[in-house]
Design a protein around this motif. Structure first.
Motif, mmCIF file in Angstrom:
data_model
loop_
_atom_site.group_PDB
_atom_site.id
_atom_site.type_symbol
_atom_site.label_atom_id
_atom_site.label_comp_id
_atom_site.label_asym_id
_atom_site.label_seq_id
_atom_site.Cartn_x
_atom_site.Cartn_y
_atom_site.Cartn_z
ATOM 1 N N ARG A 74 0.822 -1.211 0.000
ATOM 2 C CA ARG A 74 0.000 0.000 0.000
ATOM 3 C C ARG A 74 0.856 1.262 0.000
ATOM 4 O O ARG A 74 0.415 2.310 -0.494
ATOM 5 C CB ARG A 74 -0.934 -0.015 1.210
ATOM 6 N N GLU B 183 -12.086 -7.817 1.688
ATOM 7 C CA GLU B 183 -12.646 -7.613 3.025
ATOM 8 C C GLU B 183 -12.048 -8.568 4.045
ATOM 9 O O GLU B 183 -11.945 -8.242 5.237
ATOM 10 C CB GLU B 183 -14.171 -7.753 2.995
ATOM 11 N N GLU C 60 -8.722 -7.024 4.966
ATOM 12 C CA GLU C 60 -8.948 -5.851 5.817
ATOM 13 C C GLU C 60 -9.310 -6.273 7.236
ATOM 14 O O GLU C 60 -8.865 -5.660 8.212
ATOM 15 C CB GLU C 60 -10.052 -4.979 5.219
ATOM 16 N N THR D 39 -7.202 -5.247 10.671
ATOM 17 C CA THR D 39 -7.787 -4.390 11.702
ATOM 18 C C THR D 39 -8.173 -5.125 12.970
ATOM 19 O O THR D 39 -8.449 -4.500 13.997
ATOM 20 C CB THR D 39 -9.052 -3.698 11.155
#
Length: 257
Positions: free
Chosen positions: A68, A245, A248, A252
């Motif tokens: 990223r 997802e 992610e 997190t």
């Protein structure tokens, strides 16, 4: 080209190790390549699979962060390669592991290789690693010295300590050579960097592999091949990429839960 080099030692405990590592990386990298060292806190100070498991989670997250942030490749500068396959499955930039890169390079330089690790608790891990990479007939022995990862850092900056560690390494390496090993691989980035001071390092004629320039050069090559041909990892089995997802959620979710 910008490469994330993932050390398993954090900046607070690295002492002169990071300085020596950065100097070594800068000396062997291609012109135009930038190699940035990142650590793990708390660092890998004790030889045990549970520590490898804990570090692997952070490595996987850091591979995603590296992609990223615009890095071109991600290097796991830790011979145990904890998190290597998982990291490859979540990013499209090349992910290289020092252990895998060293073993594969050794296969091109001799028929049989042996590993001398710093602590006997790593021996089962290395046997699992060798089997995972399908190299059971090529990497045929694993012996061990008796250090914790943090202890061997004290050898940097001390010729006397370097000589002591080299002598302990040689004592474990000689039986491997007598058993028919052609190449010797120090089982860790820390001893590899330490022994990089010994030019054309050999034990009873068997060359001692320094995996740091090997893994860096392989990373540079993979970035270039990707640009030239589009070549990247297969997504058919081991490295199937999960939905965004799921990645992610992994990034997190609270650590340790």
């Amino acid at each position: 080209m910008k490469i994330w080099y993932q050390s398993y030692v954090d900046a607070e405990n690295a002492g002169g190790y990071w300085d020596a590592l950065q100097a070594h990386l800068d000396a062997v990298k291609d012109p135009g390549t930038e190699v940035v060292i990142h650590g793990i806190t708390p660092h890998d100070s004790y030889a045990h699979p549970i520590v490898e498991f804990r570090c692997a989670r952070e490595v996987i997250c850091n591979a995603v962060r590296a992609e990223r942030e615009g890095y071109d490749a991600f290097i796991i500068g830790h011979f145990q390669d904890a998190g290597l396959y998982e990291a490859r499955s979540v990013v499209d930039i090349p992910v290289l592991g020092m252990g895998e890169a060293s073993m594969l390079q050794a296969c091109q330089l001799g028929q049989r290789s042996g590993i001398v690790t710093i602590n006997r608790r790593y021996i089962p891990w290395f046997h699992h690693q060798i089997g995972k990479y399908g190299l059971g007939q090529r990497v045929t022995g694993v012996h061990a010295m008796d250090f914790q990862p943090g202890q061997i850092l004290a050898a940097f900056g001390s010729d006397e300590r370097l000589g002591e560690v080299a002598g302990l390494f040689e004592a474990q390496a000689k039986p491997l050579v007598r058993d028919g090993v052609d190449l010797l691989i120090p089982g860790g980035g820390i001893p590899m960097l330490l022994f990089s001071q010994l030019h054309d390092h050999r034990v009873d004629g068997a060359p001692v592999i320094n995996g740091i320039p090997i893994v860096l050069k392989q990373a540079e090559m993979q970035v270039k091949l990707r640009a030239l041909t589009g070549l990247g990892v297969s997504r058919t089995s081991d490295f199937v990429k999960p939905p965004a997802e799921v990645i992610e959620e992994f990034m997190t979710h609270p650590k340790g839960l």
